[in-house]
Design an enzyme around this catalytic site. Structure first.
Site, PDB file in Angstrom:
ATOM      1  N   TYR A 192       0.839  -1.214   0.000  1.00 53.77           N
ATOM      2  CA  TYR A 192       0.000   0.000   0.000  1.00 53.77           C
ATOM      3  C   TYR A 192       0.870   1.259   0.000  1.00 53.77           C
ATOM      4  CZ  TYR A 192      -3.513   3.309   1.838  1.00 53.77           C
ATOM      5  OH  TYR A 192      -4.348   4.378   2.047  1.00 53.77           O
ATOM      6  N   LYS A 196       0.931   4.086  -2.935  1.00 56.17           N
ATOM      7  CA  LYS A 196       0.554   5.468  -2.638  1.00 56.17           C
ATOM      8  C   LYS A 196       1.711   6.436  -2.895  1.00 56.17           C
ATOM      9  CE  LYS A 196      -3.750   5.045  -1.408  1.00 56.17           C
ATOM     10  NZ  LYS A 196      -4.802   5.575  -2.321  1.00 56.17           N
TER      11      LYS A 196
END
Length: 323
Positions: A192, A196
């Site tokens: 993640y 991001k």
């Protein structure tokens, strides 16, 4: 009354009241919001509709980990907007595929005849410590977050480039969704965090490349209570003196609406952290202390130079979850 129905009815009532305003920020604009069936995306879609936008509500309708979910939330949000007097259409395609992203943009053009703003928001989690993180977990998260930003952006930008070449330069906006995990890192979220962080890089490149076509591109790093963060934000975190729920996803949407409007002219290539009532301009990598020997270093010399430079450099922010 079913769970959440009272909240939904209140949101619809508020949308109806706000539509009475004569100075709505996004009057006539057509806005796509991905991952808009729940949480932040739903809040963004409702907020845009309240400001006069016609909204394409995209949601694939999957569970928190990206697996198929029999529930289809996009249609419900579109119905909610229409019930409040707004205009909306649902789109259930997979925006991490070329076909899904292309059909998303085409839905806006075929339904409303134009596209003004793209809000990339879709995502899910598969958290693991790195040594336990499977390749499939890595690929799935990077695919939806990063590829799911790139493909809608690519197809929207192609449309706006064609408009510019036809002499109709748009006032176009893209709002991407990064995270504090992408800016500082987050233990247990290597996939993640990487995705991001990649979104920030994509935002900076897109802002530079697409400016000639009338497109501004910015990113937000929001903190709010959604399905993805409910374990983190267990408590409502309501300020007792004001009753203000600092973790409500609706707190993030006003900035997203402004960035997606014509009022944000001149603001591009920026990342904003937003939580509750706070907005922070995030300042990324900049050159800090440096030294140039003018010749090749030996390993020992390079090490000594680095230690001296670090002594005068700012310490990095702490990774989320680090001890």
């Amino acid at each position: 009354m079913r769970p959440g129905e009272s909240t939904q009815r209140l949101s619809t009532q508020r949308l109806s009241a706000q539509r009475l305003s004569t100075q709505r920020l996004c009057e006539g604009r057509v806005v796509i919001v991905t991952g808009a069936g729940r949480g932040l995306g739903r809040a963004h879609a409702l907020a845009y509709a309240a400001e006069g936008a016609r909204v394409v509500v995209n949601d694939l309708g999957v569970g928190l980990d990206g697996t198929p979910d029999p529930d289809s939330p996009a249609a419900r949000v579109a119905d909610e907007i229409r019930a409040g007097g707004g205009e909306a259409v649902a789109h259930g395609g997979d925006i991490a595929t070329t076909e899904g992203a292309a059909s998303l943009v085409q839905t806006a053009l075929e339904t409303y005849g134009r596209l003004d703003t793209l809000v990339n928001n879709a995502g899910f989690l598969r958290d693991r410590m790195l040594v336990n993180l499977d390749e499939d977990d890595w690929d799935a998260v990077v695919r939806v977050h990063l590829k799911g930003h790139f493909l809608p952006l690519k197809h929207a930008a192609a449309h706006w480039r064609a408009e510019t070449k036809a002499g109709r330069t748009p006032v176009a906006r893209i709002v991407n969704t990064s995270s504090g995990a992408g800016l500082l890192g987050s233990v247990g979220q290597g996939n993640y965090s990487a995705a991001k962080a990649g979104i920030v890089g994509l935002t900076l490149v897109a802002a530079a490349e697409l400016a000639r076509y009338g497109v501004q591109v910015n990113a937000i790093a929001p903190a709010a209570r959604t399905r993805m963060t409910e374990r983190t934000f267990v408590q409502t975190m309501t300020a007792p003196e004001t009753g203000f729920d600092t973790m409500a996803p609706e707190n993030v949407s006003p900035l997203v609406v402004w960035l997606g409007s014509a009022a944000s002219t001149g603001v591009t290539g920026r990342v904003f952290e937003t939580e509750g009532g706070r907005i922070t301009v995030m300042e990324g990598w900049r050159a800090g202390p440096g030294v140039d020997k003018g010749a090749r270093w030996s390993p020992e010399e390079a090490g000594e130079a680095v230690l001296k430079l670090l002594a005068g450099a700012e310490k990095p922010g702490q990774v989320y979850g680090a001890l």
